[in-house]
Design a protein around this motif. Structure first.
Motif, PDB file in Angstrom:
ATOM      1  N   LEU A  97       0.852  -1.186   0.000  1.00 52.06           N
ATOM      2  CA  LEU A  97       0.000   0.000   0.000  1.00 52.06           C
ATOM      3  C   LEU A  97       0.891   1.241   0.000  1.00 52.06           C
ATOM      4  N   VAL A  98       1.011   1.890  -1.146  1.00 50.61           N
ATOM      5  CA  VAL A  98       1.926   3.017  -1.338  1.00 50.61           C
ATOM      6  C   VAL A  98       1.153   4.327  -1.187  1.00 50.61           C
ATOM      7  N   SER A  99       1.639   5.206  -0.329  1.00 51.86           N
ATOM      8  CA  SER A  99       0.977   6.498  -0.123  1.00 51.86           C
ATOM      9  C   SER A  99       2.025   7.589   0.073  1.00 51.86           C
TER      10      SER A  99
ATOM     11  N   PHE B 114       3.363   1.284   3.057  1.00 53.37           N
ATOM     12  CA  PHE B 114       4.604   1.904   2.594  1.00 53.37           C
ATOM     13  C   PHE B 114       4.329   3.378   2.284  1.00 53.37           C
ATOM     14  N   PRO B 115       4.362   4.243   3.300  1.00 52.47           N
ATOM     15  CA  PRO B 115       4.117   5.676   3.099  1.00 52.47           C
ATOM     16  C   PRO B 115       5.384   6.401   2.660  1.00 52.47           C
ATOM     17  N   GLY B 116       5.247   7.717   2.450  1.00 50.68           N
ATOM     18  CA  GLY B 116       6.424   8.563   2.246  1.00 50.68           C
ATOM     19  C   GLY B 116       6.754   8.941   0.823  1.00 50.68           C
ATOM     20  N   ALA B 117       5.863   8.686  -0.142  1.00 48.87           N
ATOM     21  CA  ALA B 117       6.130   9.119  -1.515  1.00 48.87           C
ATOM     22  C   ALA B 117       6.280  10.636  -1.553  1.00 48.87           C
TER      23      ALA B 117
ATOM     24  N   LEU C  59      14.031   7.941  -6.565  1.00 50.40           N
ATOM     25  CA  LEU C  59      14.568   6.613  -6.840  1.00 50.40           C
ATOM     26  C   LEU C  59      14.854   5.870  -5.549  1.00 50.40           C
ATOM     27  N   SER C  60      15.482   6.537  -4.587  1.00 48.37           N
ATOM     28  CA  SER C  60      15.871   5.858  -3.341  1.00 48.37           C
ATOM     29  C   SER C  60      14.649   5.339  -2.587  1.00 48.37           C
ATOM     30  N   HIS C  61      13.572   6.101  -2.607  1.00 44.93           N
ATOM     31  CA  HIS C  61      12.346   5.673  -1.925  1.00 44.93           C
ATOM     32  C   HIS C  61      11.722   4.480  -2.650  1.00 44.93           C
ATOM     33  N   ALA C  62      11.695   4.536  -3.977  1.00 44.09           N
ATOM     34  CA  ALA C  62      11.158   3.410  -4.747  1.00 44.09           C
ATOM     35  C   ALA C  62      11.991   2.152  -4.517  1.00 44.09           C
ATOM     36  N   GLU C  63      13.299   2.303  -4.434  1.00 47.36           N
ATOM     37  CA  GLU C  63      14.168   1.141  -4.179  1.00 47.36           C
ATOM     38  C   GLU C  63      13.845   0.517  -2.823  1.00 47.36           C
TER      39      GLU C  63
END
Length: 391
Positions: free
Chosen positions: A36-38, A66-69, A75-79
């Motif tokens: 769950l991406v937010s 998985f928050p924090g977008a 890139l680092s967050h997606a990784e």
């Protein structure tokens, strides 16, 4: 009529309480363990994430938060999301938010599908993207159009660059769209959204090929609708009808419908990406700050197209093409200012000395190795001149 391909497989559920369909839709498209991406905390504070989580649990779908977008997806967050998704053996990515969360989800999906490759290598084409895992969307911010598009962006902070990627693997399998979720957004965020939506169609409208009449009519109708409802929403930030129209315009503006048979220009997006990468400027603001300067620079190449835009979108009555073209550009710039958006670089509160502009031109042209645009192709020196005009 020009030939074109059109592929838009995203299932749309639009309307009140659309987010409550999250569990059923994830199941419908084969998901059982969801990442769950937010973004920030607004979806959590409003209770939206709790409602989405409950909808998932009601269908027996496991989920991992998985928050924090970030506004300019990192890139680092997606990784980090790739690592978490693999550890939890997720088979579905659900983005709750706007373009930042959606683009982050798309990047995570590609990284999880290619676990032995560097995500940046996949993103930049060094490694062939040949598969992904499904992405769904609960949309909260009408702006990027990523909920129906084949596009996404990712910022590599180490390289100080923001890169877009277009691929049909980016198409979300579904999007749940409840306009009420966007009504509580701050006005500036709404204004950035209106700007971004307009630009997705403007960057398709201004291209060197445009003899598909229906495509043009759809583009003009969408632009007029966004302008009218942007003003209505500014007059009344709780206008749910205006928000509904804007949200649907956002999806259609970036799923390629408004440019079928033409050649995308997207110079303004490339100019804006360099600004966002260097100074972390909000995407919509980076676009409004440079569009009029780009338009005035390239307009002499084809005055009649800008004149057509002025007459069809802004009701300009001027018979002379050059004067009509100027009226259309001026009207667009005034509209951005009316929304409270910046129309010059200095309004972004970034440095505007020559060295900074040269740096931006260098970033935009990939160190002078590419030109941008199709309406008029711009090399590094011409890109620099647009930035100077926008100073």
């Amino acid at each position: 009529m020009r030939a074109f391909d059109f592929y838009t497989p995203t299932y749309i559920h639009f309307g009140e309480n659309a987010e409550l369909e999250a569990g059923r839709m994830v199941r419908r498209f084969g998901g059982s363990r969801t990442l769950l991406v937010s973004g920030g905390q607004s979806a959590r504070r409003s209770g939206l994430l709790d409602r989405v989580a409950a909808a998932l649990e009601a269908e027996g779908v496991a989920w991992t938060d998985f928050p924090g977008a970030q506004p300019n997806p990192l890139l680092s967050h997606a990784e980090a999301g790739v690592r978490l998704g693999l550890a939890k053996q997720c088979d579905f990515i659900l983005a709750v938010g706007g373009g930042s969360a959606i683009d982050t989800a798309k990047a995570i999906a590609h990284g999880m599908a290619h676990p032995d490759e560097k995500l940046w290598d996949v993103w930049t084409g060094k490694v062939s993207l040949c598969k992904t895992i499904p992405v769904g969307v609960v949309l909260t911010i009408p702006a990027a159009g990523s909920e129906m598009s084949d596009s996404a962006v990712l910022t590599n902070q180490a390289l100080e660059t923001k890169r877009g990627l277009n691929t049909d693997y980016h198409r979300p399998v579904f999007a749940l769209m409840n306009p009420a979720l966007a009504l509580d957004l701050p006005w500036y965020q709404k204004a950035c959204g209106v700007t971004d939506i307009m630009m997705h169609t403007l960057d398709r409208y201004f291209n060197p090929v445009w003899d598909n009449e229906l495509t043009d009519a759809i583009a003009v109708g969408l632009l007029r609708t966004v302008i009218a409802n942007g003003r209505a929403l500014k007059a009344n930030p709780e206008n749910d009808h205006a928000m509904s129209e804007i949200m649907w315009c956002g999806s259609l503006s970036h799923n390629n419908l408004t440019g079928l048979g033409g050649q995308k220009d997207f110079s303004t997006h490339q100019l804006g990406h360099a600004i966002s990468a260097a100074f972390d400027v909000t995407h919509g603001a980076s676009l409004s700050a440079v569009w009029a300067s780009w338009a005035r620079y390239v307009m002499p190449s084809l005055e009649s197209r800008f004149a057509s835009y002025a007459r069809q979108v802004w009701d300009a009555q001027e018979p002379d093409d050059r004067r009509a073209a100027d009226l259309g550009i001026d009207a667009t710039e005034r509209f951005f200012a009316e929304l409270g958006m910046p129309v010059r670089l200095h309004e972004l509160e970034i440095p505007v000395e020559e060295a900074t502009l040269e740096k931006l031109a260098n970033l935009c042209s990939y160190d002078g190795t590419r030109v941008v645009g199709t309406f008029r192709k711009l090399n590094q020196e011409e890109i620099l001149e647009v930035y100077r005009m926008a100073r």
